[in-house]
Design an enzyme around this catalytic site. Sequence first.
Site, PDB file in Angstrom:
ATOM      1  N   LYS A  39       0.841  -1.208   0.000  1.00 63.93           N
ATOM      2  CA  LYS A  39       0.000   0.000   0.000  1.00 63.93           C
ATOM      3  C   LYS A  39       0.879   1.262   0.000  1.00 63.93           C
ATOM      4  O   LYS A  39       2.083   1.178   0.288  1.00 63.93           O
ATOM      5  CB  LYS A  39      -0.905  -0.011   1.236  1.00 63.93           C
ATOM      6  CG  LYS A  39      -0.153  -0.014   2.564  1.00 63.93           C
ATOM      7  CD  LYS A  39      -1.051  -0.388   3.734  1.00 63.93           C
ATOM      8  CE  LYS A  39      -0.289  -0.385   5.046  1.00 63.93           C
ATOM      9  NZ  LYS A  39      -1.080  -0.954   6.143  1.00 63.93           N
ATOM     10  N   ARG A 137     -10.280  -0.509  15.096  1.00 64.03           N
ATOM     11  CA  ARG A 137     -10.114   0.323  13.908  1.00 64.03           C
ATOM     12  C   ARG A 137     -11.129  -0.146  12.862  1.00 64.03           C
ATOM     13  O   ARG A 137     -12.044   0.571  12.535  1.00 64.03           O
ATOM     14  CB  ARG A 137      -8.669   0.220  13.413  1.00 64.03           C
ATOM     15  CG  ARG A 137      -8.280   1.268  12.418  1.00 64.03           C
ATOM     16  CD  ARG A 137      -6.795   1.295  12.147  1.00 64.03           C
ATOM     17  NE  ARG A 137      -6.311   0.133  11.393  1.00 64.03           N
ATOM     18  CZ  ARG A 137      -5.076   0.027  10.889  1.00 64.03           C
ATOM     19  NH1 ARG A 137      -4.204   1.000  11.092  1.00 64.03           N
ATOM     20  NH2 ARG A 137      -4.721  -1.038  10.222  1.00 64.03           N
ATOM     21  N   TYR A 265      13.725  31.432   5.746  1.00 57.38           N
ATOM     22  CA  TYR A 265      12.480  32.122   6.083  1.00 57.38           C
ATOM     23  C   TYR A 265      12.411  32.468   7.562  1.00 57.38           C
ATOM     24  O   TYR A 265      12.841  31.696   8.421  1.00 57.38           O
ATOM     25  CB  TYR A 265      11.291  31.233   5.741  1.00 57.38           C
ATOM     26  CG  TYR A 265      10.951  31.201   4.265  1.00 57.38           C
ATOM     27  CD1 TYR A 265      10.887  32.367   3.499  1.00 57.38           C
ATOM     28  CD2 TYR A 265      10.678  29.988   3.633  1.00 57.38           C
ATOM     29  CE1 TYR A 265      10.562  32.323   2.153  1.00 57.38           C
ATOM     30  CE2 TYR A 265      10.345  29.938   2.281  1.00 57.38           C
ATOM     31  CZ  TYR A 265      10.287  31.112   1.550  1.00 57.38           C
ATOM     32  OH  TYR A 265       9.964  31.069   0.226  1.00 57.38           O
ATOM     33  N   MET A 314       9.536  24.928   1.132  1.00 61.45           N
ATOM     34  CA  MET A 314       8.736  23.976   0.361  1.00 61.45           C
ATOM     35  C   MET A 314       9.612  23.106  -0.547  1.00 61.45           C
ATOM     36  O   MET A 314       9.430  21.893  -0.622  1.00 61.45           O
ATOM     37  CB  MET A 314       7.707  24.734  -0.492  1.00 61.45           C
ATOM     38  CG  MET A 314       6.728  23.806  -1.185  1.00 61.45           C
ATOM     39  SD  MET A 314       5.612  24.660  -2.303  1.00 61.45           S
ATOM     40  CE  MET A 314       4.727  25.715  -1.180  1.00 61.45           C
TER      41      MET A 314
HETATM   42  C1  PLP Z   1      -0.265  -1.856   6.927  1.00 62.61           C
HETATM   43  C2  PLP Z   1      -0.785  -3.138   7.433  1.00 62.61           C
HETATM   44  C3  PLP Z   1       0.061  -4.265   7.570  1.00 62.61           C
HETATM   45  C4  PLP Z   1       1.548  -4.199   7.416  1.00 62.61           C
HETATM   46  O1  PLP Z   1       2.139  -3.871   8.650  1.00 62.61           O
HETATM   47  P1  PLP Z   1       3.731  -3.792   8.841  1.00 62.61           P
HETATM   48  O2  PLP Z   1       3.911  -3.388  10.250  1.00 62.61           O
HETATM   49  O3  PLP Z   1       4.192  -2.737   7.888  1.00 62.61           O
HETATM   50  O4  PLP Z   1       4.288  -5.122   8.506  1.00 62.61           O
HETATM   51  C5  PLP Z   1      -0.528  -5.472   7.899  1.00 62.61           C
HETATM   52  N1  PLP Z   1      -1.856  -5.566   8.121  1.00 62.61           N
HETATM   53  C6  PLP Z   1      -2.683  -4.506   8.033  1.00 62.61           C
HETATM   54  C7  PLP Z   1      -4.123  -4.678   8.307  1.00 62.61           C
HETATM   55  C8  PLP Z   1      -2.175  -3.249   7.711  1.00 62.61           C
HETATM   56  O5  PLP Z   1      -2.988  -2.197   7.641  1.00 62.61           O
END
Ligand code: PLP
Length: 370
Positions: A39, A137, A265, A314
Amino acid sequence: MIQKTRETVLEIDLGALAHNYRILRSKIGKDVKMMAVVKAFGYGSDANEIAKKLSELGVDYFAVAYTSEGIALREAGIEKPILVLHPQSVNFESIIENCLEPSVYSEFVLREFIKTAEKLGQKEYPIHLKLNTGLHRLGFDENELDLVFDYLSKTNAVKVKAVFSHLAASEDWKEREFTLQQINKFRKMAFKIIEFLPSRPLLHLCNTSGIFNYPEASFDMVRSGIGLYGFGNDPEIDKDLKPIGTLKTIISQIHEVEKGESIGYNRAFKASGKMKTATLPIGHADGINRQYGNEKAGVFINGNYAPIIGNVCMDMLMIDITGIDCKEGDEVILFGGPQPAPEFAEKGKTISYELITGISQRVKRRIILE
Ligand SMILES: *Cc1c(COP(=O)(O)O)cnc(C)c1O
């Protein structure tokens, strides 16, 4: 293959990726499948290149957060199964059209996904049921399982291919008791589901730190993200892994500054004596946020540490190179090599995950083949 850079680049070392993949594999049983989490552009690297390389290496599965990320992998020719961790109902048709597997985490998602699967004439479309075991979550609570069974018993448009949950603190030894409770809860809920289903689903729970710290909980598959990119949330684990990313830039310009003159800045830095500064073509729009400015963090030039001075702009930042032998055009390393990402991140009071996923798409990615 490693050449001196002439602009800001994030180098991605596919050899290091292969090394990390093998280390992670060695921690789990032979029959345990490996899901690579790619991701957020492969944690800020290059999801397509990472997924292609891991496909070659024999990874079993991919995971992304959102549907668009899964579609991008399909368009890049990735054929392995892809779990979408956090799909939204507006994308359910695209999920099916692209052979992506949704995480089904709520009654709404279950009802709407079944509706879409039925509408598109699907039979036994694979889904992953997400269970809430304490992270609060996403996921079904234990008292919702009967409801889930009710929906599932009324359709054959979907099939529970997997059941999974996510650990809240697998890297934190102080929370060991909580994690063990999560593992037990997962086992208990998963077994209820197994009893209900006609065929056994895959169970998956562990992220990277889970793989290292709770190998007894690897079940049928593990999900690794950060470990593949070279970090294990623990200096001892980091020793075995190789960071795949190195963020480099160059010196654009050097200034001689007199005592009392200011830099950048808001005149946030004032020279306390004669000094030499360098301006680098990387700023907060590239993901080097303002929290790293004002000497909180620094960079490496020819092996020397040079603190970031004043406010990060930036598109640029300034560093103190007084006493460092360097010239315009010389290479500068922000993270990787002498300064691993977790170290740089800590100086900005954050973690490697946030630093590496925050490197913006403006920064060129350069793939280094094995
Ligand atoms: C991002 C994520 C992972 C990966 O976790 P890492 O700590 O990067 O290995 C695994 N499971 C879920 C549900 C996640 O959101």
